[in-house]
Scaffold this motif. Sequence first.
Motif, PDB file in Angstrom:
ATOM      1  N   LEU A  62      93.144  -4.080  51.190  1.00 48.89           N
ATOM      2  CA  LEU A  62      94.493  -3.918  51.010  1.00 48.89           C
ATOM      3  C   LEU A  62      94.950  -4.696  49.904  1.00 48.89           C
ATOM      4  O   LEU A  62      95.946  -4.307  49.072  1.00 48.89           O
ATOM      5  N   PHE A  63      94.487  -5.998  49.825  1.00 44.29           N
ATOM      6  CA  PHE A  63      94.863  -7.047  48.491  1.00 44.29           C
ATOM      7  C   PHE A  63      94.505  -6.178  47.482  1.00 44.29           C
ATOM      8  O   PHE A  63      95.084  -6.176  46.497  1.00 44.29           O
ATOM      9  N   LEU A  64      93.146  -5.769  47.201  1.00 38.03           N
ATOM     10  CA  LEU A  64      92.654  -4.918  46.119  1.00 38.03           C
ATOM     11  C   LEU A  64      93.576  -3.845  45.922  1.00 38.03           C
ATOM     12  O   LEU A  64      93.973  -3.440  44.577  1.00 38.03           O
ATOM     13  N   ILE A  65      94.036  -3.135  46.789  1.00 37.49           N
ATOM     14  CA  ILE A  65      94.993  -1.961  46.520  1.00 37.49           C
ATOM     15  C   ILE A  65      96.267  -2.347  46.243  1.00 37.49           C
ATOM     16  O   ILE A  65      96.966  -1.940  45.199  1.00 37.49           O
ATOM     17  N   TRP A  66      96.763  -3.489  46.691  1.00 37.29           N
ATOM     18  CA  TRP A  66      97.983  -4.201  46.191  1.00 37.29           C
ATOM     19  C   TRP A  66      97.975  -4.495  44.794  1.00 37.29           C
ATOM     20  O   TRP A  66      99.220  -4.416  44.167  1.00 37.29           O
ATOM     21  N   PRO A 133      88.319  -0.372  46.584  1.00 34.99           N
ATOM     22  CA  PRO A 133      88.971  -0.781  47.635  1.00 34.99           C
ATOM     23  C   PRO A 133      88.622   0.142  48.864  1.00 34.99           C
ATOM     24  O   PRO A 133      88.148  -0.231  50.046  1.00 34.99           O
ATOM     25  N   LEU A 134      88.603   1.392  48.629  1.00 33.57           N
ATOM     26  CA  LEU A 134      88.240   2.497  49.635  1.00 33.57           C
ATOM     27  C   LEU A 134      86.690   2.431  50.150  1.00 33.57           C
ATOM     28  O   LEU A 134      86.448   2.312  51.294  1.00 33.57           O
ATOM     29  N   ALA A 135      85.719   2.415  49.262  1.00 26.46           N
ATOM     30  CA  ALA A 135      84.439   2.106  49.480  1.00 26.46           C
ATOM     31  C   ALA A 135      84.060   0.956  50.183  1.00 26.46           C
ATOM     32  O   ALA A 135      83.216   0.827  50.741  1.00 26.46           O
ATOM     33  N   PHE A 136      84.662  -0.138  49.753  1.00 22.34           N
ATOM     34  CA  PHE A 136      84.579  -1.567  50.199  1.00 22.34           C
ATOM     35  C   PHE A 136      84.770  -1.544  51.596  1.00 22.34           C
ATOM     36  O   PHE A 136      84.157  -2.414  52.538  1.00 22.34           O
ATOM     37  N   THR A 137      85.472  -0.879  52.325  1.00 20.56           N
ATOM     38  CA  THR A 137      85.832  -0.660  53.810  1.00 20.56           C
ATOM     39  C   THR A 137      84.491  -0.378  54.506  1.00 20.56           C
ATOM     40  O   THR A 137      84.442  -0.810  55.831  1.00 20.56           O
TER      41      THR A 137
END
Length: 517
Positions: A62-66, A133-137
């Motif tokens: 979420l931080f990386l997306i922000w 960020p999506l793949a990191f999940t």
Amino acid sequence: MSYSRLSMVGGPDKNWRAYAYATVAALLGLIWVYRETAWSLVVLWQSSETYAHGYIIYPVSLFLIWREREYLRSLKPQPNAPAIAALVVLACGWTVAQSAGVQVIAQYMFVAMIPILVTAILGWRVARAIAFPLAFTLLAVPFGEVFIRPLIDFTADFTVTALQFTGIPVFREGNQFSVPSGNWSVVEACSGLRYLIASFTLGCLYAYLTYRSRLRQLIFVVLAIIVPIIANGFRAYMIVMIAHYSNMELAVGVDHLIYGWLFFGLVMLILFWIGTHWREDNAAATHGSKAQPGTAQASASPAKAISYAAAALALAAAAPIYLHYLERQTFNPAPIALTLPQSIGAWTAVAPAAGVQPVFPGAAATALQEYRNGDRVIGIHVALFRNQHQGAEAITSQNVLADEKNHGWDVTSSGMHTLSGMAAPAAIRQSILRRDNQHLLAWQWYWIGDQQTANQYLAKWLQARQRLSGSGDDCVDIALFALYDIQPDEVTGVMQDFMRQAMPLLRQNLQQISRTL
């Protein structure tokens, strides 16, 4: 921001708020629909220090997306139909994995649905902008148990070789070895899996934040995998050396773990310090890499976002609803009376003497019996699983014939073994166990439906097929075992003869209990 991308791609899209609400609502709905799988992730994060990093994966994502919020506001959300098709494929994969009892695959299917759902609602351009960020999940899924045995073997090989190179005499048997100062055993905690997972997770994040070149990112991630494996070998070697030269007073207790984490921290610090020499995280590189001219196409209406979110969620929900229906239809409350005969040919039942105490949590019924014929004793253990669920599964590493922690047995080797002249099973999983001066040979395999196999992957598939066909989930785990003196070949022929005589009687008994065998 010192570098503006908004001027290149147009102003903020006015429909973003509606799209954001639709995405959040769909994600919350997905978590609710797959709440059992989602909760299984939390349970593993909570119960294992190895996987405790799972708690920080989503906050970091979420931080990386922000960090990309200004650039994202400039994009035009466009729902993506192919992503919904991909979501259906993942839901089907989850159904098969859940039916087979492969929790880690079911968890991956669920976690992978999150970035796919985002793509379905917001579109490919938005998903591409936040691809990492999506793949990191995916790193939130507790994974790695399959590497424990190879890591243990590597650590034992590395340590013994290093000790021999140093000039210290070593006697090794399996993952246990002795030096003049004392005895050592490379167990699960020594495998280095915890270091490897931590290094890989931090390495991926560091590579993303530090480099723009895909090649540099890949090289650093590969190093983040290789370095901790080799470093763990050095760690084990140094601990043995410290204990050896301190007359077993140092590095044998809590300080054993302290030295390990201090050494790992130092290795990671050096790795990241070296990585800074090729960094590419300057502002121009960071912002310029995504500064692509925008298209004149406007974003789709909020109504379309809501309809895509609803359709995606409905299709994803069909899988757990169908599986729940199957479980209710095939639930078998019939009582089980699992017994073994008092005699099998020339073999007569005797009181257990081998010291084997099987651990099969959640089995619907178990039976343990040892038989004597002359000076030979063969043991057999049968565990039948029915109405399986998490914590009560036939095919899992939690089911062991004898464990080291409570009963002192240590598995020194394990692998597949072909049986000659046997119709079924043609191969079994053979393990050699040791406790003090005792040696035990064990054969194990599964009986599912009308098929017998020792291959765990095939067994999982057979179990999934049986469940999805509405035939229930009965599965039997069978084990033969015998003590031997010097070589396991002493008892292999006797065990195979006993197996030929016992199988018809066992089949008859199991067929009376289960409708699927």
